[in-house]
Write an enzyme that holds these catalytic residues in place. Structure first.
Site, PDB file in Angstrom:
ATOM      1  N   ASN A 189       0.866  -1.178   0.000  1.00 47.11           N
ATOM      2  CA  ASN A 189       0.000   0.000   0.000  1.00 47.11           C
ATOM      3  C   ASN A 189       0.908   1.236   0.000  1.00 47.11           C
ATOM      4  O   ASN A 189       1.415   1.633   1.041  1.00 47.11           O
ATOM      5  CB  ASN A 189      -0.898  -0.023   1.251  1.00 47.11           C
ATOM      6  CG  ASN A 189      -1.761   1.218   1.370  1.00 47.11           C
ATOM      7  OD1 ASN A 189      -1.832   2.022   0.424  1.00 47.11           O
ATOM      8  ND2 ASN A 189      -2.410   1.393   2.507  1.00 47.11           N
ATOM      9  N   TRP A 190       1.073   1.812  -1.170  1.00 48.55           N
ATOM     10  CA  TRP A 190       1.993   2.972  -1.288  1.00 48.55           C
ATOM     11  C   TRP A 190       1.391   4.234  -0.685  1.00 48.55           C
ATOM     12  O   TRP A 190       2.083   5.226  -0.504  1.00 48.55           O
ATOM     13  CB  TRP A 190       2.345   3.221  -2.759  1.00 48.55           C
ATOM     14  CG  TRP A 190       3.330   2.247  -3.336  1.00 48.55           C
ATOM     15  CD1 TRP A 190       3.771   1.081  -2.767  1.00 48.55           C
ATOM     16  CD2 TRP A 190       4.007   2.352  -4.591  1.00 48.55           C
ATOM     17  NE1 TRP A 190       4.672   0.454  -3.592  1.00 48.55           N
ATOM     18  CE2 TRP A 190       4.829   1.216  -4.720  1.00 48.55           C
ATOM     19  CE3 TRP A 190       3.984   3.288  -5.627  1.00 48.55           C
ATOM     20  CZ2 TRP A 190       5.639   0.999  -5.843  1.00 48.55           C
ATOM     21  CZ3 TRP A 190       4.785   3.068  -6.746  1.00 48.55           C
ATOM     22  CH2 TRP A 190       5.609   1.938  -6.846  1.00 48.55           C
ATOM     23  N   LYS A 191       0.097   4.226  -0.417  1.00 43.90           N
ATOM     24  CA  LYS A 191      -0.600   5.438   0.057  1.00 43.90           C
ATOM     25  C   LYS A 191      -0.300   6.596  -0.902  1.00 43.90           C
ATOM     26  O   LYS A 191      -0.099   6.355  -2.087  1.00 43.90           O
ATOM     27  CB  LYS A 191      -0.204   5.754   1.496  1.00 43.90           C
ATOM     28  CG  LYS A 191      -0.316   4.525   2.391  1.00 43.90           C
ATOM     29  CD  LYS A 191      -0.210   4.813   3.848  1.00 43.90           C
ATOM     30  CE  LYS A 191      -0.343   3.511   4.608  1.00 43.90           C
ATOM     31  NZ  LYS A 191      -0.408   3.685   6.042  1.00 43.90           N
TER      32      LYS A 191
ATOM     33  N   HIS B  52      -9.667   1.153   4.206  1.00 41.19           N
ATOM     34  CA  HIS B  52      -8.436   1.379   4.972  1.00 41.19           C
ATOM     35  C   HIS B  52      -8.742   2.347   6.117  1.00 41.19           C
ATOM     36  O   HIS B  52      -9.573   3.256   5.962  1.00 41.19           O
ATOM     37  CB  HIS B  52      -7.346   1.946   4.051  1.00 41.19           C
ATOM     38  CG  HIS B  52      -6.023   2.010   4.740  1.00 41.19           C
ATOM     39  ND1 HIS B  52      -5.677   3.055   5.559  1.00 41.19           N
ATOM     40  CD2 HIS B  52      -4.989   1.141   4.762  1.00 41.19           C
ATOM     41  CE1 HIS B  52      -4.463   2.821   6.059  1.00 41.19           C
ATOM     42  NE2 HIS B  52      -4.025   1.667   5.588  1.00 41.19           N
TER      43      HIS B  52
ATOM     44  N   GLU C 263      -7.318   4.862   7.162  1.00 43.51           N
ATOM     45  CA  GLU C 263      -7.180   6.292   6.818  1.00 43.51           C
ATOM     46  C   GLU C 263      -8.421   6.785   6.071  1.00 43.51           C
ATOM     47  O   GLU C 263      -8.831   7.932   6.226  1.00 43.51           O
ATOM     48  CB  GLU C 263      -5.893   6.505   5.997  1.00 43.51           C
ATOM     49  CG  GLU C 263      -4.654   6.396   6.886  1.00 43.51           C
ATOM     50  CD  GLU C 263      -3.428   5.821   6.216  1.00 43.51           C
ATOM     51  OE1 GLU C 263      -3.335   5.836   4.976  1.00 43.51           O
ATOM     52  OE2 GLU C 263      -2.537   5.330   6.949  1.00 43.51           O
TER      53      GLU C 263
ATOM     54  N   GLU D 238      -5.696  -4.616  10.470  1.00 40.81           N
ATOM     55  CA  GLU D 238      -4.690  -3.584  10.712  1.00 40.81           C
ATOM     56  C   GLU D 238      -5.052  -2.797  11.964  1.00 40.81           C
ATOM     57  O   GLU D 238      -5.898  -1.885  11.903  1.00 40.81           O
ATOM     58  CB  GLU D 238      -4.634  -2.613   9.529  1.00 40.81           C
ATOM     59  CG  GLU D 238      -4.247  -3.260   8.222  1.00 40.81           C
ATOM     60  CD  GLU D 238      -3.644  -2.243   7.258  1.00 40.81           C
ATOM     61  OE1 GLU D 238      -2.493  -2.417   6.871  1.00 40.81           O
ATOM     62  OE2 GLU D 238      -4.332  -1.269   6.921  1.00 40.81           O
TER      63      GLU D 238
ATOM     64  N   GLY E   5       1.979   2.742  10.626  1.00 38.33           N
ATOM     65  CA  GLY E   5       2.927   3.839  10.442  1.00 38.33           C
ATOM     66  C   GLY E   5       3.574   4.314  11.733  1.00 38.33           C
ATOM     67  O   GLY E   5       4.190   5.374  11.760  1.00 38.33           O
TER      68      GLY E   5
ATOM     69  N   SER F 292       3.064  -1.623  10.468  1.00 36.77           N
ATOM     70  CA  SER F 292       4.504  -1.630  10.758  1.00 36.77           C
ATOM     71  C   SER F 292       5.183  -2.980  10.513  1.00 36.77           C
ATOM     72  O   SER F 292       6.107  -3.365  11.232  1.00 36.77           O
ATOM     73  CB  SER F 292       4.760  -1.148  12.187  1.00 36.77           C
ATOM     74  OG  SER F 292       4.324   0.201  12.327  1.00 36.77           O
TER      75      SER F 292
ATOM     76  N   GLY G 273       2.773  -0.926   4.323  1.00 31.09           N
ATOM     77  CA  GLY G 273       2.808   0.489   3.964  1.00 31.09           C
ATOM     78  C   GLY G 273       4.235   0.951   3.744  1.00 31.09           C
ATOM     79  O   GLY G 273       4.846   0.694   2.702  1.00 31.09           O
ATOM     80  N   GLY G 274       4.794   1.622   4.755  1.00 31.26           N
ATOM     81  CA  GLY G 274       6.130   2.219   4.643  1.00 31.26           C
ATOM     82  C   GLY G 274       7.192   1.323   4.030  1.00 31.26           C
ATOM     83  O   GLY G 274       7.942   1.750   3.137  1.00 31.26           O
TER      84      GLY G 274
HETATM   85  P1  PGA Z   1       2.542   0.646   7.644  1.00 31.28           P
HETATM   86  O1  PGA Z   1       1.108   0.822   6.930  1.00 31.28           O
HETATM   87  O2  PGA Z   1       3.123  -0.658   7.168  1.00 31.28           O
HETATM   88  O3  PGA Z   1       3.332   1.843   7.198  1.00 31.28           O
HETATM   89  O4  PGA Z   1       2.296   0.628   9.112  1.00 31.28           O
HETATM   90  C1  PGA Z   1       0.261  -0.275   6.706  1.00 31.28           C
HETATM   91  C2  PGA Z   1      -1.037   0.186   6.082  1.00 31.28           C
HETATM   92  O5  PGA Z   1      -1.531   1.256   6.452  1.00 31.28           O
HETATM   93  O6  PGA Z   1      -1.605  -0.483   5.207  1.00 31.28           O
END
Ligand code: PGA
Length: 256
Positions: free
Chosen positions: A10-12, A99, A101, A171, A177, A216, A237-238
């Site tokens: 997930n590159w966001k 998600h 967010e 999640e 994050g 994470s 994500g990251g």
């Molecule tokens: P993260 O994000 O790995 O940076 O914690 C995961 C996500 O939001 O899908």
């Protein structure tokens, strides 16, 4: 059992054309375990470019393209929205839905999330349905209630038999994050709760459903997380923005 594992990136709202090209070429060097699929979800403007870069890099069919969101509507006067058919036309086969967010910043309710899952399935896209509790909810022992309240509207909307085509990503919001990962034991306990929640309605669906952990995940903790009985890969994500780290995570996944 024959349940596939999935590692989804997930590159966001990150990345660039340069990342699209370098990631596609780096991923062509990864060797995946059997029954593992990798899904890369860049932002909308990069979807077509990633499709093109994947064919150029000769990425195997175990690599798929995913979007980070979709409209629940098929077409029309919805400025700024993107439909299932548009996604499919540029080679998308998965879509992240709900998600945290989107739920918290853009106020997407569980019933809207259910509509989006329905729209994705109706078009033949595979939804990655995200669920998870906040830190406050975890501390006040509301986790199971919150997860049930996020899953039930989707089950009610699409029917349990269609849930077999849904990928669920657990999640915990407090782990996204933040660098604070759920311990493998805590993640496993929650995954087991989710699988049992589905199994109470349909055991066959529960056994087949890929259940990903997100929050994470990195090159150091992925192996232990993925080794848990009910964790079938991750939503990353990251760490999915760094090719070297993401490749390690992809190689750690194993089908169950
Ligand atoms: P993260 O994000 O790995 O940076 O914690 C995961 C996500 O939001 O899908």
């Amino acid at each position: 059992m024959n349940r596939r594992a999935i590692v989804a990136a997930n590159w966001k709202m990150n990345g660039s054309l340069a990342l699209v090209n370098s990631m596609a070429s780096e991923l062509s060097k990864v060797s995946l375990n059997e029954n593992v699929e990798v899904v890369v979800c860049p932002s909308f403007p990069y979807l077509a470019a990633f499709s093109f870069a994947s064919s150029k890099a000769n990425l195997a069919s175990t690599f798929s393209l995913g979007a980070q969101n979709l409209s629940e509507h098929a077409k029309g006067a919805f400025t700024g929205e993107v439909s299932t058919s548009m996604l499919q036309e540029v080679g998308v086969s998965y879509v992240i839905v709900g998600h945290s967010e989107r739920r918290s910043i853009y106020k997407e309710s569980s019933s809207l999330v259910a509509e989006k899952v329905q729209a994705a399935l109706a078009a033949g896209l595979k939804p990655i349905l995200c669920v998870g509790e906040s830190e406050e909810q975890r501390v006040s022992e509301q986790t199971e209630l919150v997860l049930a309240a996020q899953l039930q509207p989707v089950i009610d909307k699409i029917g349990i038999e269609k849930f077999v085509d849904v990928v669920v990503a657990y999640e915990p919001v407090w782990a996204i994050g933040t660098g604070k990962t759920a311990s493998p034991e805590m993640a496993q306990t929650t995954h087991q709760f989710i699988r049992e929640f589905i199994a109470k309605i349909d055991e066959n669906v529960a056994v087949k459903m890929p259940l990903l952990y997100g929050g994470s995940v990195n090159a150091t903790n992925c192996e232990e997380l993925f080794a848990q009985a009910d964790i079938d890969g991750g939503l990353i994500g990251g760490a999915s923005l760094k090719a070297e780290e993401f490749k390690i995570i992809c190689s750690a996944a194993k089908g169950k």
